[in-house]
Motif scaffolding. Structure first.
Motif, PDB file in Angstrom:
ATOM      1  N   ARG A  14      66.344 -28.976 -14.471  1.00 14.84           N
ATOM      2  CA  ARG A  14      66.211 -28.953 -13.022  1.00 14.84           C
ATOM      3  C   ARG A  14      66.791 -30.223 -12.399  1.00 14.84           C
ATOM      4  NH1 ARG A  14      60.830 -27.359 -11.269  1.00 14.84           N
ATOM      5  NH2 ARG A  14      60.206 -29.389 -12.015  1.00 14.84           N
ATOM      6  N   GLN A  32      63.031 -20.148  -9.532  1.00 13.87           N
ATOM      7  CA  GLN A  32      63.187 -21.151  -8.477  1.00 13.87           C
ATOM      8  C   GLN A  32      64.545 -21.034  -7.800  1.00 13.87           C
ATOM      9  OE1 GLN A  32      62.295 -25.029 -10.264  1.00 13.87           O
ATOM     10  NE2 GLN A  32      60.712 -24.020 -11.474  1.00 13.87           N
ATOM     11  N   ALA A  68      54.106 -29.090  -1.520  1.00 10.07           N
ATOM     12  CA  ALA A  68      54.943 -28.825  -2.690  1.00 10.07           C
ATOM     13  C   ALA A  68      56.161 -28.002  -2.303  1.00 10.07           C
ATOM     14  CB  ALA A  68      54.127 -28.105  -3.765  1.00 10.07           C
ATOM     15  N   LEU A  69      55.939 -27.024  -1.458  1.00 11.16           N
ATOM     16  CA  LEU A  69      57.051 -26.171  -1.022  1.00 11.16           C
ATOM     17  C   LEU A  69      58.081 -26.995  -0.262  1.00 11.16           C
ATOM     18  CD1 LEU A  69      57.964 -23.165  -0.875  1.00 11.16           C
ATOM     19  CD2 LEU A  69      56.898 -23.084   1.370  1.00 11.16           C
ATOM     20  N   GLU A  75      58.630 -30.183  -0.495  1.00  9.98           N
ATOM     21  CA  GLU A  75      59.334 -31.083  -1.406  1.00  9.98           C
ATOM     22  C   GLU A  75      60.415 -30.336  -2.163  1.00  9.98           C
ATOM     23  OE1 GLU A  75      56.849 -33.231  -4.144  1.00  9.98           O
ATOM     24  OE2 GLU A  75      58.445 -34.708  -4.435  1.00  9.98           O
ATOM     25  N   ASN A  76      60.105 -29.121  -2.531  1.00  4.84           N
ATOM     26  CA  ASN A  76      61.065 -28.315  -3.277  1.00  4.84           C
ATOM     27  C   ASN A  76      62.356 -28.124  -2.485  1.00  4.84           C
ATOM     28  OD1 ASN A  76      61.986 -26.764  -5.393  1.00  4.84           O
ATOM     29  ND2 ASN A  76      61.130 -24.869  -4.554  1.00  4.84           N
ATOM     30  N   TYR A  77      62.231 -27.802  -1.207  1.00  8.63           N
ATOM     31  CA  TYR A  77      63.434 -27.551  -0.423  1.00  8.63           C
ATOM     32  C   TYR A  77      64.123 -28.841  -0.009  1.00  8.63           C
ATOM     33  CZ  TYR A  77      62.910 -22.621  -0.570  1.00  8.63           C
ATOM     34  OH  TYR A  77      62.861 -21.343  -1.034  1.00  8.63           O
ATOM     35  N   SER A  91      66.234 -29.475  -2.917  1.00  7.43           N
ATOM     36  CA  SER A  91      67.401 -28.591  -2.914  1.00  7.43           C
ATOM     37  C   SER A  91      68.458 -29.116  -1.959  1.00  7.43           C
ATOM     38  CB  SER A  91      66.997 -27.175  -2.496  1.00  7.43           C
ATOM     39  OG  SER A  91      66.225 -26.577  -3.506  1.00  7.43           O
TER      40      SER A  91
END
Lengths: 226, 226
Positions: free
Chosen positions: A29, A69, A158-159, A161-163, A166
């Motif tokens: 990742r 993901q 968390a969501l 941070e994920n984007y 990205s």
DNA sequence: CAATTGTCTATTGGATCCAATTATGCCACG
DNA sequence: CGTGGCATAATTGGATCCAATAGACAATTG
């Protein structure tokens, strides 16, 4: 003979993982998010297994998680290909950030502490002197997450941070294209100041502009490269 | 002898999947989302393999994907346990919906077509006569997604749909607790009317209230059950 | 010379097998 | 009768093995 050279990544990732699957997943990742694995690259299970020194089994499980993901697509008999970055995808992710981050920031501001402000300030200072784009993206991400961390909604955070991560993939191209980037340090400072004054409305306004500016840069980059 | 009875799910899921892994993943996800698999249930790979009539391998890959979607946790030597639903989680998902859906609706409204409005109207009518909570949730989801579908941001739409589906898990409890639910059909109608008049501001306002009401119901349910 | 077809190889999807770890239950002993 | 320790069984993580399928390349034929 492995065609992919991940030895650097593998070495720096260290052994702090319970299972091989988790280790592979985390390493791949970061490899994708940091741009070390370009979009379109097909990942051969056999090669990865050789690189990591494990069998294909943990590789497959890790790839499945990354697929969930949306970081890669399974193409039969071709391998898992790293999802390509495109102008439309960038616009998509930008829209998601624009929906999530102002909401998170607004929730977080009332609960931020003195320590949070100091950490954020330190990160801004660190960015001033940073040249490496990869490290820059990391610092930028941590700055934003510091301001969001007190929102008290773990899944939402968390969501987000994920984007945000990205988005870094795209940002990296922008940085490479412009040489050194300032990443709107002025806006970082203004945002922090507004947060310290608990002025959520103004902080959100700056953040919206901040995200919008980043998106414009990326759009311009895509427009200019074809 | 399998301890889990998924035969109904497996039968109705039909064979429209490329690989066994995808089939298992889709079946298990709907089982969790529809509440047929309760939170806390440990899923034994061996049992699942027997139920599906495959080996443990595709099961494991499917479980990994579901783990990445936060629908279950891997606990060593205990199995993958279905993530429990809690009041705080519900609040989290509510916050995410509240951040995403107004943004999506706003983007979508200008591009909705006559056909979209008709489909949405049909779905409202269908919900009026529906008694089964499961089917109700499905219709509700399709109604919302119909209004969001023209936003032109595939990733944003997919993300929204994902959390809308998650919310259904909680909604199901609410429905079960209240007997038959009306799911604010009035608001559905008002929202559709506002969309038809291209009045994004008003539609978003109704939607916010709509989501908030659902969240309140769930919160009340959790408060009353302990 | 080009197109088509057949074969061969690369690659993944799935099954079986092995090892490591932990939960569990039983028995002895206090 | 309760508690602690040990042995066994259950369960997952990982490796190896097998099968199926698609793509590439070459040979053959019109």
């Amino acid at each position: 003979m492995p065609k992919l050279d991940l030895s650097a990544l593998i070495a720096e990732a260290g052994g702090r993982h319970r299972t091989a699957t988790e280790f592979v997943e985390a390493t791949l990742r970061t490899a994708i998010l940091t741009g070390r694995l370009r979009g379109g690259t097909p990942l051969r299970q056999e090669d990865l297994a050789a690189s990591f020194g494990v069998s294909r089994m943990p590789i497959r499980e890790a790839l499945r998680q990354l697929e969930a993901q949306a970081l890669l697509d399974f193409v039969p008999h071709k391998g898992a290909v790293v999802t390509d970055i495109s102008a439309t995808d960038a616009a998509d992710i930008y829209a998601i950030r624009l929906a999530l981050e102002p909401a998170v920031l607004e929730r977080s501001i009332p609960h931020l502490t003195r320590a949070d402000f100091e950490r954020a300030g330190d990160l801004i200072a660190e960015m001033d002197g940073e040249e490496d784009p990869g490290r820059m993206g990391e610092l930028n991400r941590r700055f934003h997450m510091t301001l969001y961390g007190a929102a008290g909604r773990p899944k939402l955070i968390a969501l987000t941070e994920n984007y945000l991560a990205s988005f870094d993939r795209y940002l990296r191209f922008q940085l490479a294209a412009k040489g050194r980037s300032h990443l709107s340090q002025d806006e970082h400072r203004d945002m922090l100041a507004a947060a310290e004054h608990r002025d959520a409305r103004r902080a959100v306004e700056i953040l919206r502009h901040h995200i919008g500016a980043a998106a414009d840069n990326i759009a311009a980059f895509f427009a200019g490269q074809e």
